[in-house]
Write a protein that holds these residues in place. Structure first.
Motif, PDB file in Angstrom:
ATOM      1  N   GLY A 144     -25.158  45.691  21.071  1.00  0.00           N
ATOM      2  CA  GLY A 144     -26.387  46.978  21.698  1.00  0.00           C
ATOM      3  C   GLY A 144     -28.080  46.252  21.705  1.00  0.00           C
ATOM      4  N   GLY A 145     -28.965  47.420  21.339  1.00  0.00           N
ATOM      5  CA  GLY A 145     -30.381  47.374  21.272  1.00  0.00           C
ATOM      6  C   GLY A 145     -30.897  47.624  20.954  1.00  0.00           C
ATOM      7  N   ALA A 146     -32.407  48.193  20.119  1.00  0.00           N
ATOM      8  CA  ALA A 146     -33.291  49.166  19.245  1.00  0.00           C
ATOM      9  C   ALA A 146     -32.209  50.550  19.654  1.00  0.00           C
ATOM     10  CB  ALA A 146     -34.918  48.592  20.171  1.00  0.00           C
ATOM     11  N   ASP A 147     -32.440  50.656  18.323  1.00  0.00           N
ATOM     12  CA  ASP A 147     -32.153  52.406  17.712  1.00  0.00           C
ATOM     13  C   ASP A 147     -30.707  52.457  17.846  1.00  0.00           C
ATOM     14  OD1 ASP A 147     -33.128  54.243  16.198  1.00  0.00           O
ATOM     15  OD2 ASP A 147     -33.947  55.224  18.212  1.00  0.00           O
ATOM     16  N   ASP A 148     -30.270  52.032  18.920  1.00  0.00           N
ATOM     17  CA  ASP A 148     -28.185  51.828  19.419  1.00  0.00           C
ATOM     18  C   ASP A 148     -27.421  51.793  17.845  1.00  0.00           C
ATOM     19  OD1 ASP A 148     -28.483  51.702  21.867  1.00  0.00           O
ATOM     20  OD2 ASP A 148     -28.400  50.019  22.655  1.00  0.00           O
ATOM     21  N   SER A 149     -26.140  52.898  17.538  1.00  0.00           N
ATOM     22  CA  SER A 149     -25.556  52.580  17.113  1.00  0.00           C
ATOM     23  C   SER A 149     -24.270  51.770  17.096  1.00  0.00           C
ATOM     24  CB  SER A 149     -24.675  54.019  16.494  1.00  0.00           C
ATOM     25  OG  SER A 149     -25.544  55.020  16.216  1.00  0.00           O
ATOM     26  N   VAL A 150     -24.439  50.591  16.230  1.00  0.00           N
ATOM     27  CA  VAL A 150     -22.875  49.264  16.475  1.00  0.00           C
ATOM     28  C   VAL A 150     -22.377  50.132  15.909  1.00  0.00           C
ATOM     29  CG1 VAL A 150     -22.663  47.210  17.024  1.00  0.00           C
ATOM     30  CG2 VAL A 150     -24.998  47.918  16.974  1.00  0.00           C
ATOM     31  N   TYR A 151     -20.494  49.839  16.258  1.00  0.00           N
ATOM     32  CA  TYR A 151     -19.629  50.692  15.497  1.00  0.00           C
ATOM     33  C   TYR A 151     -18.819  48.406  16.100  1.00  0.00           C
ATOM     34  CZ  TYR A 151     -14.894  51.846  14.005  1.00  0.00           C
ATOM     35  OH  TYR A 151     -14.167  52.559  13.692  1.00  0.00           O
ATOM     36  N   TYR A 152     -18.322  48.475  14.177  1.00  0.00           N
ATOM     37  CA  TYR A 152     -17.891  46.900  13.959  1.00  0.00           C
ATOM     38  C   TYR A 152     -16.417  47.129  13.645  1.00  0.00           C
ATOM     39  CZ  TYR A 152     -23.086  44.739  13.732  1.00  0.00           C
ATOM     40  OH  TYR A 152     -23.713  44.262  14.075  1.00  0.00           O
ATOM     41  N   ASN A 153     -15.067  46.470  13.869  1.00  0.00           N
ATOM     42  CA  ASN A 153     -13.931  46.739  13.997  1.00  0.00           C
ATOM     43  C   ASN A 153     -14.278  45.117  13.554  1.00  0.00           C
ATOM     44  OD1 ASN A 153     -11.781  47.405  13.113  1.00  0.00           O
ATOM     45  ND2 ASN A 153     -11.153  46.670  14.880  1.00  0.00           N
ATOM     46  N   VAL A 154     -13.158  44.128  12.094  1.00  0.00           N
ATOM     47  CA  VAL A 154     -12.701  42.967  12.348  1.00  0.00           C
ATOM     48  C   VAL A 154     -11.209  43.320  11.355  1.00  0.00           C
ATOM     49  CG1 VAL A 154     -13.101  41.161  10.785  1.00  0.00           C
ATOM     50  CG2 VAL A 154     -14.758  42.531  11.238  1.00  0.00           C
ATOM     51  N   ALA A 155     -10.604  42.713  11.737  1.00  0.00           N
ATOM     52  CA  ALA A 155      -9.292  42.367  12.445  1.00  0.00           C
ATOM     53  C   ALA A 155      -8.684  41.713  11.526  1.00  0.00           C
ATOM     54  CB  ALA A 155      -8.462  42.876  13.333  1.00  0.00           C
ATOM     55  N   ILE A 156      -8.160  41.236  10.336  1.00  0.00           N
ATOM     56  CA  ILE A 156      -8.072  40.332   9.612  1.00  0.00           C
ATOM     57  C   ILE A 156      -6.538  40.257   9.099  1.00  0.00           C
ATOM     58  CG2 ILE A 156      -8.672  38.573   7.451  1.00  0.00           C
ATOM     59  CD1 ILE A 156     -10.964  41.001   6.769  1.00  0.00           C
ATOM     60  N   THR A 157      -5.588  39.180   9.810  1.00  0.00           N
ATOM     61  CA  THR A 157      -4.625  38.836   9.776  1.00  0.00           C
ATOM     62  C   THR A 157      -4.097  37.810   8.192  1.00  0.00           C
ATOM     63  OG1 THR A 157      -4.479  38.794  11.967  1.00  0.00           O
ATOM     64  CG2 THR A 157      -1.760  37.646  10.824  1.00  0.00           C
ATOM     65  N   VAL A 158      -3.724  38.343   7.212  1.00  0.00           N
ATOM     66  CA  VAL A 158      -3.208  37.503   5.929  1.00  0.00           C
ATOM     67  C   VAL A 158      -2.349  37.100   5.966  1.00  0.00           C
ATOM     68  CG1 VAL A 158      -5.854  37.774   5.308  1.00  0.00           C
ATOM     69  CG2 VAL A 158      -3.465  39.736   4.805  1.00  0.00           C
ATOM     70  N   PRO A 159      -1.749  36.167   5.007  1.00  0.00           N
ATOM     71  CA  PRO A 159      -0.578  36.351   4.507  1.00  0.00           C
ATOM     72  C   PRO A 159      -0.020  37.235   3.223  1.00  0.00           C
ATOM     73  CG  PRO A 159      -1.487  34.231   4.007  1.00  0.00           C
ATOM     74  CD  PRO A 159      -2.525  35.106   5.436  1.00  0.00           C
ATOM     75  N   ASN A 160       1.480  37.963   3.985  1.00  0.00           N
ATOM     76  CA  ASN A 160       1.890  38.259   2.391  1.00  0.00           C
ATOM     77  C   ASN A 160       1.520  37.903   1.127  1.00  0.00           C
ATOM     78  OD1 ASN A 160       2.498  41.323   4.120  1.00  0.00           O
ATOM     79  ND2 ASN A 160       4.175  40.228   4.475  1.00  0.00           N
ATOM     80  N   LEU A 161       1.443  38.125   0.163  1.00  0.00           N
ATOM     81  CA  LEU A 161       1.585  37.691  -1.384  1.00  0.00           C
ATOM     82  C   LEU A 161       2.681  36.991  -1.953  1.00  0.00           C
ATOM     83  CD1 LEU A 161      -0.956  36.921  -3.633  1.00  0.00           C
ATOM     84  CD2 LEU A 161      -0.416  39.285  -4.595  1.00  0.00           C
ATOM     85  N   PHE A 162       3.656  37.816  -1.162  1.00  0.00           N
ATOM     86  CA  PHE A 162       5.192  37.145  -1.419  1.00  0.00           C
ATOM     87  C   PHE A 162       5.847  37.788  -0.506  1.00  0.00           C
ATOM     88  CE2 PHE A 162       3.295  39.687  -6.070  1.00  0.00           C
ATOM     89  CZ  PHE A 162       3.375  38.774  -6.711  1.00  0.00           C
ATOM     90  N   PRO A 163       7.134  36.055  -0.427  1.00  0.00           N
ATOM     91  CA  PRO A 163       7.381  36.009   0.947  1.00  0.00           C
ATOM     92  C   PRO A 163       8.914  37.628   0.703  1.00  0.00           C
ATOM     93  CG  PRO A 163       8.313  34.770  -1.105  1.00  0.00           C
ATOM     94  CD  PRO A 163       7.532  36.030  -2.061  1.00  0.00           C
TER      95      PRO A 163
END
Length: 202
Positions: free
Chosen positions: A146-165
């Motif tokens: 967006g631009g000035a004075d806009d509300s920005v919604y961020y979403n980050v999806a992180i795919t990670v391996p499980n700690l144990f198999p």
């Protein structure tokens, strides 16, 4: 004195009972321990990734920030958490949506011309097309920061391996997706862009 029969001696013999009890209890305790560590691992990643995202999002609210730089910085910060998993950018998906105001997130778009005042978008009525898709409905936000004075919604999806198999042994996915989100209002460094007004013709 008569000696107890062989079967009676077997029933009374408690030698090795602890080992048998341990064989029953150990798998349950082990699964609980692994599960607890896996949950803690997820909480750790979510917490650190959320801090990294908020730091970048705050800098993105200033004038001169670009979406490509924001995405690069978010991925770079997340990669410091997952150094062995950092080579594939597909594992870090960044989505940004901007709105005129945070109260407009997923809200109905505003009807600004309602000729018969019935609250329904009829032919000839007009609305503010806040998400820029030329369709009247729920404001799903515009892509980008967006631009000035806009509300920005961020979403980050992180795919990670499980700690144990363990999941793999049970036939479950070997990875999990952790989502971190934040909402930032851009600085009023200029005039906020006006969303177009669109009228229904058919």
């Amino acid at each position: 004195m008569r000696r107890p029969s062989f079967l009676k001696r077997i029933r009374r013999d408690e030698g090795g009972a602890t080992l048998v009890e341990f064989a029953f209890v150990a798998p349950v305790v082990l699964l609980m321990l692994i599960g607890g560590m896996d949950v803690g691992y997820s909480i750790y990643i979510r917490s650190v990734a959320n801090g990294a995202l908020e730091s970048v999002a705050r800098s993105g609210s200033l004038e001169g920030a670009t979406e490509s730089q924001i995405r690069f910085d978010i991925r770079r910060n997340v990669k410091t958490i997952l150094p062995n998993f950092a080579a594939n950018d597909a594992n870090i998906v960044v989505t940004t949506k901007n709105y005129t105001d945070y109260s407009r997130i997923n809200a109905a778009e505003k009807i600004v011309v309602d000729n018969d005042s019935d609250g329904v978008l009829d032919v000839g009525d007009c609305w503010i097309d806040e998400d820029g898709n030329n369709q009247f409905g729920t404001n799903e936000g515009k892509d980008g920061i967006g631009g000035a004075d806009d509300s920005v919604y961020y979403n980050v999806a992180i795919t990670v391996p499980n700690l144990f198999p363990v999941n793999g042994l049970l036939g479950l996915p070997a990875t999990r997706t952790i989502n971190v989100k934040t909402l930032v209002v851009n600085q009023p460094y200029g005039q906020q862009a006006t969303r177009p007004t669109v009228c229904r013709t058919v």
